[in-house]
Design a protein around this motif. Structure first.
Motif, PDB file in Angstrom:
ATOM      1  N   VAL A  89       9.546  20.289 -21.713  1.00 19.25           N
ATOM      2  CA  VAL A  89       9.132  20.742 -20.386  1.00 19.25           C
ATOM      3  C   VAL A  89       8.217  19.699 -19.743  1.00 19.25           C
ATOM      4  O   VAL A  89       8.337  19.364 -18.552  1.00 19.25           O
ATOM      5  N   ASP A  90       7.283  19.201 -20.531  1.00 23.27           N
ATOM      6  CA  ASP A  90       6.350  18.177 -20.039  1.00 23.27           C
ATOM      7  C   ASP A  90       7.117  16.957 -19.533  1.00 23.27           C
ATOM      8  O   ASP A  90       6.870  16.438 -18.429  1.00 23.27           O
ATOM      9  N   GLN A  91       8.071  16.525 -20.320  1.00 24.72           N
ATOM     10  CA  GLN A  91       8.828  15.334 -19.940  1.00 24.72           C
ATOM     11  C   GLN A  91       9.638  15.554 -18.678  1.00 24.72           C
ATOM     12  O   GLN A  91       9.687  14.688 -17.791  1.00 24.72           O
TER      13      GLN A  91
ATOM     14  N   LEU B 186      -0.874  17.365 -17.360  1.00 22.69           N
ATOM     15  CA  LEU B 186      -1.658  16.777 -16.277  1.00 22.69           C
ATOM     16  C   LEU B 186      -2.037  15.328 -16.615  1.00 22.69           C
ATOM     17  O   LEU B 186      -1.993  14.450 -15.746  1.00 22.69           O
ATOM     18  N   GLY B 187      -2.377  15.117 -17.846  1.00 20.08           N
ATOM     19  CA  GLY B 187      -2.717  13.735 -18.232  1.00 20.08           C
ATOM     20  C   GLY B 187      -1.535  12.802 -18.119  1.00 20.08           C
ATOM     21  O   GLY B 187      -1.661  11.671 -17.612  1.00 20.08           O
ATOM     22  N   ASN B 188      -0.366  13.293 -18.558  1.00 20.88           N
ATOM     23  CA  ASN B 188       0.824  12.460 -18.458  1.00 20.88           C
ATOM     24  C   ASN B 188       1.224  12.218 -17.015  1.00 20.88           C
ATOM     25  O   ASN B 188       1.705  11.130 -16.657  1.00 20.88           O
TER      26      ASN B 188
ATOM     27  N   ILE C  28      16.968  15.691 -19.185  1.00 16.04           N
ATOM     28  CA  ILE C  28      16.342  14.366 -19.384  1.00 16.04           C
ATOM     29  C   ILE C  28      17.417  13.296 -19.457  1.00 16.04           C
ATOM     30  O   ILE C  28      17.285  12.206 -18.884  1.00 16.04           O
ATOM     31  N   GLY C  29      18.517  13.630 -20.149  1.00 14.19           N
ATOM     32  CA  GLY C  29      19.602  12.668 -20.240  1.00 14.19           C
ATOM     33  C   GLY C  29      20.224  12.383 -18.903  1.00 14.19           C
ATOM     34  O   GLY C  29      20.589  11.231 -18.610  1.00 14.19           O
TER      35      GLY C  29
ATOM     36  N   LEU D  43      10.797  14.628 -13.155  1.00 14.08           N
ATOM     37  CA  LEU D  43      11.239  15.234 -11.909  1.00 14.08           C
ATOM     38  C   LEU D  43      10.302  14.870 -10.767  1.00 14.08           C
ATOM     39  O   LEU D  43      10.746  14.500  -9.662  1.00 14.08           O
ATOM     40  N   LEU D  44       9.011  14.974 -11.004  1.00 16.10           N
ATOM     41  CA  LEU D  44       8.055  14.639  -9.952  1.00 16.10           C
ATOM     42  C   LEU D  44       8.104  13.160  -9.594  1.00 16.10           C
ATOM     43  O   LEU D  44       7.901  12.771  -8.432  1.00 16.10           O
TER      44      LEU D  44
END
Length: 1322
Positions: free
Chosen positions: A104-106, A148-150, A60-61, A111-112
């Motif tokens: 993982v969500d972040q 999915l919501g994020n 993330i960093g 990434l996407l």
């Protein structure tokens, strides 16, 4: 957290260097990042979750500090990128550590976002669909739903793909809502929330119908059983997106409410939510669930939830308010919305609540269940707070709601304001809204004010003061309205089309709403005026009703004042460049309604409207907007105003207009024809000149032209009006009808008269038609109007003057003029109405003077009118004849250039009338007085005196004794002999005339006149009767004694006859007996009770008799022992007979006393009489004359006269008295102080300041001083000589006034010739 190397040392050596990158230069302590190491770390199960979480944090960093680095590494081989994404997706299913799951969500989302690859998105969606399909339980899928919501929130394109290509996945999301876990439901609802909110709600529109309907049903069930705050928040948010779609609203509102809320949701409700749940459990099973759910949210303490709930309600009602509003009203949602108004200060929430309530008011159930009564107090309170907010849309929407509530859908039995306090609160809120800086808010507040003026909203008693305050508040905003100039209007016209929020648009909108409000106020005032219960306040003390500001009268006065001073000027200025039919319709309706509010002020108001051009304005707007049956409302308003204005003007214009039938006739004529009179003014001449049947439209045009012109509004040029009216009169008669309606004929006559100056003279044919039209009316008085133009029009044409001239003059002199001041304000009219009647007489005199002066101008222009007036003197009733005589007197005394011609025309006519009177009485019997009283004789004789005074005959006219003057003298003297002695009314002017004729005639032309008068025995008998009736000192009664004016006139005539008889030695046929004793006794003993003018006449007669030594053939003087003493007479008494010594002293004493009076004629007559007395004494007994002039009391008299003031020593009579005393060697006159005081006074005043008569008297005195007074020094002689020289220019023959002797002064009823009272010079 400090970033470290992202490499796994155990396996890093196996990786190609292309998967590694150094994030910073080595000299700066670079960080090595290997994406392959990260992927293997995530796949290896032996690595602790803490290390994986640490690695994810570093990833993330990296993505934050070095954007694009990871994307470039993965682009080397897309398979690696997909593998990395799949690995992370698996971790969402397998990891249990919440911190790691969050990382993982972040990472996945970031990434996407960096990759922005469709293939990656499809991989993610495919993997999620696969995971959901393979799971036996939905609980492990919670992280996946969160992700999915994020993802949908971060990448809106995913929502489009999901909706269009992954319907099975959507179906699985719907099924997930059935899972009992609230956390899972929260996550799933969150996914749906982000899904439908993505890309501007386009996803919701593209959602398959079946899926959308299923979502709606599942959402309601989830919402109903939600207990967590986050789930409720997500449900409300999702609901907001769904209600944007009409089909979804239908599903939501038609779903049965069998699924009730569970008990665990009680923790998030407000304090009273328990009662709400119990109420809901009692609802029938077919009760709509959604309104209850939204109402539950309104009770929550979260203001954002309340806002969203209100927005949802508004969105639902917007689609089909009449279909769904019933559900919300039955659910008592309106009451809860009103509660929100009471306790919220959020601008957005207030606006939304206002909007919801506005939509709910479209259903009558809202009012029938008394929601408006319940919430009006909360609404008013919130409006006052909303006006303090920065957003102007909030109060604007609030006033929209207030307007809807105040509309007339309230049940008749329910009153919003049963008490005055509630109405006052609403009125204050509306006033505050009208005073808002924003004109749009003020306009909406004015709209609410218009609804507030409805009769069913008025409290008992009616709060007129509050209504008046509202009108004044609206009026005060008019100064801010933009009224552009014509140039500015042209420049801003395009701007107005493109920018409706401009100042001009806001001004117009406010103006329209203000006019609607003002119209409603006028309508309310009319309704209250027709209901005595509403008109008066029963709680007002009786003695304060007239002064009470909270009264209907005060409101009506406010309406009229605002309308007159502010509203109409502002509106008309705004409509000058671009008239607006809607605005004008309100304007004319308001003006029309004013006539029913304050009838007492309507005459002034109507006059102001007419003089301000409202006839032209209304007619032009009718022609502009109403032709072709356009704008019927505007046409009706214009016609109503024109009709009321016309009838009011007709009623007040002239009391001679006609009967009530005429008013009804005009009213019906206007009512039937004004609506169709939608022509431009330029088309009116052709309309008047057309042959058409019926002619009512033409008659209507004539009346309108008449009323407009009467108040200075020339709708058409004068020449056009004149010719059109002439043509109309001609065409009507040519078609066989010569009887026009009386009101139309009167209007036509007015138009002809007033427009004649700029029109050519009429020839015979038009005049004949006009004459026939006027003759067709039974009474000319019904056609009369009090205007000078009518006089000039009728007298201009002999054909009309012959028929109608006398009637017209009679009407002019008998009808009271009615004048209206066009420039005065309404406040002036009110003040004038309150004045007392003491000014009435003064105004009447002013009006008569104006009318008389107009006749004076008329006689100058048309001299023959004077003969018509003379005929009226002899043939009309006494009151009118007196008025005509007054007019003729003014005309004759005006000293205009034409006075000689006028008198020359009048004398023959008067002679003819006198001859007629004489002949008529001779036929009835001569010698017995006039057989019957002739009412016109006194007036004819008075007129003759006026002519004699105004135009005295010149000497050449008297040379021919057969001329009209001598004939007049003869007939007047003959008539005097025929009159009865008691006919004072005729005797007085007749004797006046005879006296003036003798006094004014030159000496060489009076011989035959005196001879004729002295030969008239009847005249001498008449004079004897008058003098004898006054000879007694104490008459038996006042009626037995003739009036003092008649006796005075007889004395003056007799004195002239004595003087002229001596001059011409005329033969006397009959003498008159006169008692000298009675005369001396009257002026000696009864002078305080005797009229001054009568005393003057006595002194004048005594002066003349003394000049002839009391011996004349005309008068036989009798005396008594009281004057001459007992017989035998002494020497002195015999010499002075019939006066005697005692009588001389009596008379001298009386004259001395009269000299102290302030009456000018009395002082002059006394001095002249004293001079004649001394002359008489000197001629008879000089010693007696010397004796009387040296009496000490004469010294006292002289002292009093010289000490009476600075001007007294210079009075001509005083100077003449001193001269007379010096002439007879009186010792009472001394140089010092008497003569020296006179000289010093003259030197102080200056010779040039003296009148001509005073200068002449002073000159005679100085001459007498030089001849008979021994001056003490040469200096005094020099002073007298210098004064004589200074007087020379003023006392020369050329400087003497030749007209003084011919002047006649009327004192009361007596004419006095000034020459008889000129001071004697010898």
């Amino acid at each position: 957290m400090t970033m470290t190397n992202l490499v796994y040392d155990k396996i890093h050596f196996r990786h190609d260097l292309k998967w590694s990158v150094s994030l910073r230069p080595a000299e700066d302590g670079g960080v090595l990042f290997c994406v392959a190491c990260v992927i293997e770390m995530m796949e290896t199960e032996d690595i602790a979750s803490v290390r994986k979480s640490f690695a994810l944090s570093n990833i993330i960093g990296v993505m934050k500090s070095s954007p694009g680095t990871l994307r470039e590494l993965l682009r080397q081989d897309h398979r690696v990128a997909l593998h990395f994404i799949a690995t992370l997706l698996v971790m969402l299913q397998t990891m249990e550590d919440p911190v790691t799951l969050e990382k993982v969500d972040q990472v996945l989302v970031q990434l996407l976002l960096e990759l922005q690859n469709e293939l990656s998105f499809h991989l993610v969606l495919d993997e999620i669909h696969k995971q959901l399909s393979n799971q036996q339980s939905m609980k492990p899928c919670l992280p996946t739903f969160n992700f999915l919501g994020n993802l949908v929130k971060a990448v809106p394109n995913v929502a489009r793909s999901l909706v269009t290509q992954y319907v099975p996945l959507l179906d699985q999301l719907c099924s997930a809502l059935l899972y009992p876990d609230e956390a899972l439901k929260t996550s799933v609802v969150y996914v749906w929330l982000q899904l439908l909110g993505a890309a501007g709600d386009t996803a919701a529109q593209s959602l398959p119908i079946a899926i959308r309907d299923r979502v709606c049903v599942q959402l309601l069930q989830t919402f109903a059983n939600a207990s967590s705050a986050l789930l409720i928040k997500n449900c409300v948010g999702l609901l907001w997106h769904l209600v944007q779609v009409g089909e979804a609203v239908s599903v939501l509102m038609n779903s049965p409410g069998s699924q009730m809320m569970c008990d665990e949701n009680q923790d998030i409700l407000a304090n009273n939510s328990q009662a709400l749940i119990q109420n809901q459990e009692q609802q029938p099973t077919d009760q709509c669930l959604l309104p209850l759910l939204l109402k539950k949210v309104l009770l929550s303490g979260d203001e954002m939830l309340q806002l969203t709930s209100a927005k949802c309600i508004a969105a639902i009602l917007v689609h089909t308010p009449r279909e769904y509003s019933t559900f919300f009203i039955k659910a008592d949602t309106a009451g809860f919305l009103f509660d929100r108004l009471a306790c919220s200060s959020s601008e957005m929430l207030l606006w939304c609540v206002y909007s919801c309530l506005v939509l709910l008011t479209e259903d009558t159930l809202f009012f029938s269940q008394c929601h408006s009564v319940y919430g009006i107090e909360y609404l008013v309170r919130s409006l006052k707070e909303a006006l303090q907010m920065t957003s102007l849309e909030v109060p604007k929407q609030g006033f929209v709601l207030l307007t809807e509530i105040l509309e007339s859908r309230q049940p008749p039995s329910v009153h919003l304001f049963p008490s005055g306090s509630g109405f006052v609160a609403v009125s204050e809120a509306v006033v505050a809204g009208v005073s808002s800086p924003c004109l749009l808010v003020a306009a909406q507040a004015a709209s609410a004010g218009a609804s507030l003026f409805r009769l069913n909203h008025q409290s008992r008693p009616v709060q007129f003061k509050e209504l008046e305050a509202l009108i004044k508040a609206i009026t005060e905003r008019f100064s801010e309205l933009l009224v552009p100039s014509p140039a500015h209007w042209r420049k801003t016209r395009n701007m107005r089309r493109s920018n409706h929020s401009g100042q001009i648009f806001r001004s117009e909108r406010f103006l329209v709403q203000a006019l609607v409000c003002f119209q409603a106020a006028c309508r309310l005032a009319e309704q209250c005026a027709s209901d005595p219960v509403l008109m008066e306040n029963p709680f007002t003390a009786p003695n304060k009703k007239n002064k009470d500001e909270n009264s209907l009268e005060s409101l009506c006065q406010c309406l009229l004042h605002c309308c007159d001073s502010v509203w109409m000027p502002t509106v008309l200025r705004m409509c000058e460049q671009a008239p607006n039919a809607q605005i004008l319709q309100y304007v004319y309706s308001i003006l029309s309604s004013q006539f029913a509010l304050l009838p007492s002020l309507m005459p002034a108001f109507a006059t102001k409207l007419a003089s301000s051009g409202f006839f032209r304005l209304a007619l032009e707007h009718k022609g502009l907007f109403c032709s072709g049956n356009r704008n019927p409302d505007l046409n009706a308003s214009c016609c109503s105003l024109l009709q009321k204005l016309s009838m009011c003007l007709l009623f007040q214009s002239d009391s001679t207009f006609g009967s009530s039938h005429d008013f009804e006739e005009v009213k019906n004529l206007l009512q039937c024809n004004l609506p169709s009179l939608c022509f431009h003014l330029s088309d009116w001449p052709s309309l008047l000149c057309e042959y058409q049947e019926p002619r009512t439209t033409q008659y209507c045009v004539v009346i309108v032209l008449y009323l407009a012109l009467q108040h200075g509004d020339r709708l058409l040029p004068d020449q056009t009006v004149f010719s059109s009216v002439v043509w109309l009169l001609q065409s009507v008669q040519e078609q066989g009808s010569c009887a026009l309606p009386r009101s139309v004929l009167r209007s036509a006559l007015y138009l002809l008269a007033v427009t004649q100056d700029k029109s050519p003279n009429l020839d015979g044919v038009p005049l004949n038609y006009i004459s026939k039209a006027l003759s067709s009316c039974q009474s000319f008085s019904s056609l009369y109007f009090h205007h000078p133009a009518l006089l000039h029009f009728i007298c201009r044409y002999p054909e009309l003057s012959e028929k109608f001239g006398a009637l017209l003059l009679e009407m002019w002199l008998t009808m009271q003029a009615q004048h209206t001041d066009e420039d005065q304000t309404l406040a002036d009219m009110q003040e004038k109405a309150e004045k007392t009647d003491r000014h009435g007489d003064q105004r009447q005199v002013e009006e008569q003077d104006t009318e008389t002066m107009e006749l004076l101008t008329l006689t100058e222009k048309y001299p023959n009118i004077i003969l018509t007036l003379l005929d009226m003197v002899s043939s009309r009733e006494a009151a009118l004849a007196e008025r005509v005589l007054g007019v003729l007197e003014v005309v004759l005394n005006s000293q205009r250039r034409c006075i000689t011609d006028l008198c020359a025309n009048l004398r023959p006519a008067l002679l003819q009338e006198l001859q007629r009177i004489g002949v008529e009485n001779m036929a009835h019997g001569l010698g017995h007085g006039l057989a019957a009283p002739v009412n016109s004789l006194p007036l004819l004789l008075k007129l003759l005196c006026v002519i004699q005074t105004s135009d005295p005959p010149s000497p050449p006219l008297y040379c021919n004794m057969e001329g009209v003057h001598f004939k007049l003298l003869y007939h007047v003297s003959s008539i005097v002999g025929m009159l009865k002695p008691t006919n004072t009314e005729s005797l007085l002017p007749a004797l006046n005339y005879l006296y003036c004729c003798l006094s004014l005639s030159p000496a060489h032309s009076t011989d035959r006149a005196v001879s004729m008068l002295l030969s008239n025995s009847r005249l001498m008998d008449q004079l004897q009767a008058v003098i004898s009736s006054s000879s007694a000192l104490s008459p038996p009664s006042p009626s037995a004694c003739p009036p003092s004016s008649l006796l005075c006139c007889s004395h003056l005539l007799l004195s002239s006859l004595i003087t002229l008889q001596r001059v011409h030695s005329t033969q006397v046929h009959k003498s008159i007996s006169w008692s000298l004793d009675t005369a001396v006794q009257r002026i000696l003993l009864q002078k305080r009770n005797t009229n001054n003018l009568l005393l003057v006449s006595y002194l004048r007669l005594l002066e003349v008799l003394l000049d002839v030594d009391l011996a004349s053939a005309v008068v036989c003087v009798s005396t008594s022992p009281g004057l001459v003493g007992p017989r035998p007479l002494g020497v002195e008494d015999g010499a002075l007979y019939p006066l005697g010594t005692r009588g001389a002293l009596f008379l001298l004493t009386t004259l001395s006393g009269l000299l102290l009076q302030k009456h000018e004629f009395l002082v002059r007559a006394s001095v002249n009489c004293l001079s004649s007395l001394l002359g008489f004494l000197k001629r008879r007994t000089p010693a007696t004359a010397k004796y009387v002039v040296c009496q000490p009391w004469l010294r006292f008299l002289l002292y009093c006269l010289l000490s009476s003031g600075e001007s007294c020593p210079l009075h001509p009579a005083i100077l003449r008295l001193i001269t007379v005393l010096l002439q007879y060697n009186s010792t009472v006159v001394l140089w010092e102080p008497d003569l020296l005081h006179v000289v010093e006074t003259v030197e102080k005043r200056g010779v040039k300041e003296l009148s001509q008569e005073a200068a002449q008297a002073l000159r005679l005195l100085l001459i007498q001083i030089q001849s008979s007074v021994s001056l003490p020094s040469k200096e005094h002689k020099l002073r007298v000589r210098k004064m004589m020289e200074a007087l020379e220019p003023q006392t020369s023959v050329e400087s003497c006034n030749p007209s003084l002797s011919s002047n006649i002064l009327c004192v009361g009823d007596v004419s006095i010739c000034l020459s008889d009272f000129t001071l004697k010079t010898r």
